[in-house]
Design a protein around this motif. Structure first.
Motif, PDB file in Angstrom:
ATOM      1  N   HIS A   1       2.180 -10.811  -5.390  1.00 53.56           N
ATOM      2  CA  HIS A   1       2.090  -9.792  -6.439  1.00 53.56           C
ATOM      3  C   HIS A   1       0.775  -9.022  -6.514  1.00 53.56           C
ATOM      4  CE1 HIS A   1       5.551 -12.185  -7.841  1.00 53.56           C
ATOM      5  NE2 HIS A   1       5.951 -11.046  -8.360  1.00 53.56           N
ATOM      6  N   LEU A   2      -0.306  -9.562  -5.972  1.00 56.99           N
ATOM      7  CA  LEU A   2      -1.565  -8.819  -6.021  1.00 56.99           C
ATOM      8  C   LEU A   2      -1.561  -7.696  -4.980  1.00 56.99           C
ATOM      9  CD1 LEU A   2      -4.275 -11.615  -6.390  1.00 56.99           C
ATOM     10  CD2 LEU A   2      -3.449 -10.054  -8.165  1.00 56.99           C
ATOM     11  N   ASN A   3      -2.068  -6.545  -5.367  1.00 55.65           N
ATOM     12  CA  ASN A   3      -2.115  -5.395  -4.472  1.00 55.65           C
ATOM     13  C   ASN A   3      -3.520  -5.078  -3.975  1.00 55.65           C
ATOM     14  OD1 ASN A   3       0.728  -4.677  -4.627  1.00 55.65           O
ATOM     15  ND2 ASN A   3       0.302  -4.020  -6.726  1.00 55.65           N
ATOM     16  N   HIS A   4      -4.540  -5.486  -4.728  1.00 57.01           N
ATOM     17  CA  HIS A   4      -5.898  -5.063  -4.401  1.00 57.01           C
ATOM     18  C   HIS A   4      -6.895  -6.219  -4.319  1.00 57.01           C
ATOM     19  CE1 HIS A   4      -4.414  -1.017  -5.033  1.00 57.01           C
ATOM     20  NE2 HIS A   4      -4.006  -1.360  -6.242  1.00 57.01           N
ATOM     21  N   ALA A   5      -6.847  -7.144  -5.233  1.00 57.62           N
ATOM     22  CA  ALA A   5      -7.801  -8.253  -5.256  1.00 57.62           C
ATOM     23  C   ALA A   5      -7.618  -9.154  -4.026  1.00 57.62           C
ATOM     24  CB  ALA A   5      -7.637  -9.069  -6.535  1.00 57.62           C
ATOM     25  N   SER A   6      -8.684  -9.869  -3.659  1.00 50.81           N
ATOM     26  CA  SER A   6      -8.647 -10.789  -2.521  1.00 50.81           C
ATOM     27  C   SER A   6      -8.544 -12.232  -3.013  1.00 50.81           C
ATOM     28  CB  SER A   6      -9.917 -10.648  -1.680  1.00 50.81           C
ATOM     29  OG  SER A   6     -10.037  -9.332  -1.178  1.00 50.81           O
ATOM     30  N   LEU A   7      -7.826 -13.057  -2.260  1.00 49.69           N
ATOM     31  CA  LEU A   7      -7.699 -14.472  -2.587  1.00 49.69           C
ATOM     32  C   LEU A   7      -8.609 -15.300  -1.693  1.00 49.69           C
ATOM     33  CD1 LEU A   7      -3.821 -14.785  -3.071  1.00 49.69           C
ATOM     34  CD2 LEU A   7      -5.591 -14.689  -4.850  1.00 49.69           C
TER      35      LEU A   7
END
Length: 238
Positions: free
Chosen positions: A142-148
């Motif tokens: 679901h994340l489009n921009h943040a990094s994991l």
């Protein structure tokens, strides 16, 4: 469909007459080890109850992360496990009705500007997560921009954030609240990015074992037995 009897599924299991259970210690809300190494928690209580319903012996295997439990599902290391329902996991596991729902949210620095989870999907933000945890799988989709930033366990994701690595840490609400309560300068966001449904699962292909386990958990959910067990965990008698 007729009720499945214990004797019909003895030989579906790794050891006939023994229920081999994977217990995920990555979520202390549901399972943990005490100072003597004894397993405790709602998942452990349900495992014991299932073994009793089968009139079998119980063999519990503790795992540090959910990802390792899933990895072992194809190696006949366990008969049933307690994991969060996830579409990716469902490709190789069959899940019962959820027996509890918990929240996934973020621990942030007290001084940070973030007030809700939607504000954290930004390109400049790095989010610590426990590798393979249900919330890692959810955020990956679901994340489009943040990094994991994937760490070995959920606990190490929190510890590394407190040590200065990453901008925030994702996880289950209760452990994050515990961290905030003992480390000044941190807070947990009030909202959540997902509700994580915890269930019992078997490797796909074990249809009769799954039918028995599913029938039992449905019966205990409908009768209120699971709710009573959960209440006893949250409010132990002294």
């Amino acid at each position: 469909m007729p009720a499945i009897k214990a004797e019909e599924i003895r030989h579906e299991c790794i050891k006939p007459g023994v229920l081999s259970v994977a217990i995920n210690l990555g979520n202390p809300v549901l399972a943990r080890q005490d100072a003597h190494g004894e397993l405790q928690g709602l998942s452990v209580g349900l495992a014991k109850k299932l073994a009793s319903a089968l009139d079998w012996s119980l063999e519990m295997h503790a795992y540090s992360t959910a990802g390792k439990v899933v990895e072992d599902s194809t190696r006949r290391c366990w008969d049933i496990a307690f994991l969060a329902i996830d579409p990716k996991r469902a490709q190789q596991l069959s899940f019962t009705r959820p027996y509890i729902t918990i929240e996934g949210t973020y621990l942030v620095a007290e001084s940070s500007p973030w007030q809700n989870v939607d504000q954290l999907d930004q390109a400049a933000i790095t989010i610590n997560v426990g590798k393979g945890a249900a919330y890692d799988l959810f955020l990956t989709r679901h994340l489009n921009h943040a990094s994991l930033n994937r760490l070995e366990t959920s606990h190490s994701a929190i510890e590394r954030f407190l040590a200065g690595e990453g901008d925030v840490v994702a996880g289950v609400r209760q452990p994050l609240q515990q961290a905030a309560s003992v480390h000044a300068g941190y807070r947990v966001l009030a909202d959540s990015f997902t509700e994580i449904q915890q269930a019992i699962c078997t490797p796909r292909g074990n249809e009769r074992l799954f039918a028995f386990i599913s029938g039992q958990i449905t019966e205990w959910l409908d009768s209120g037995e699971v709710a009573r067990m959960k209440a006893a965990e949250e409010n132990p008698a002294f």
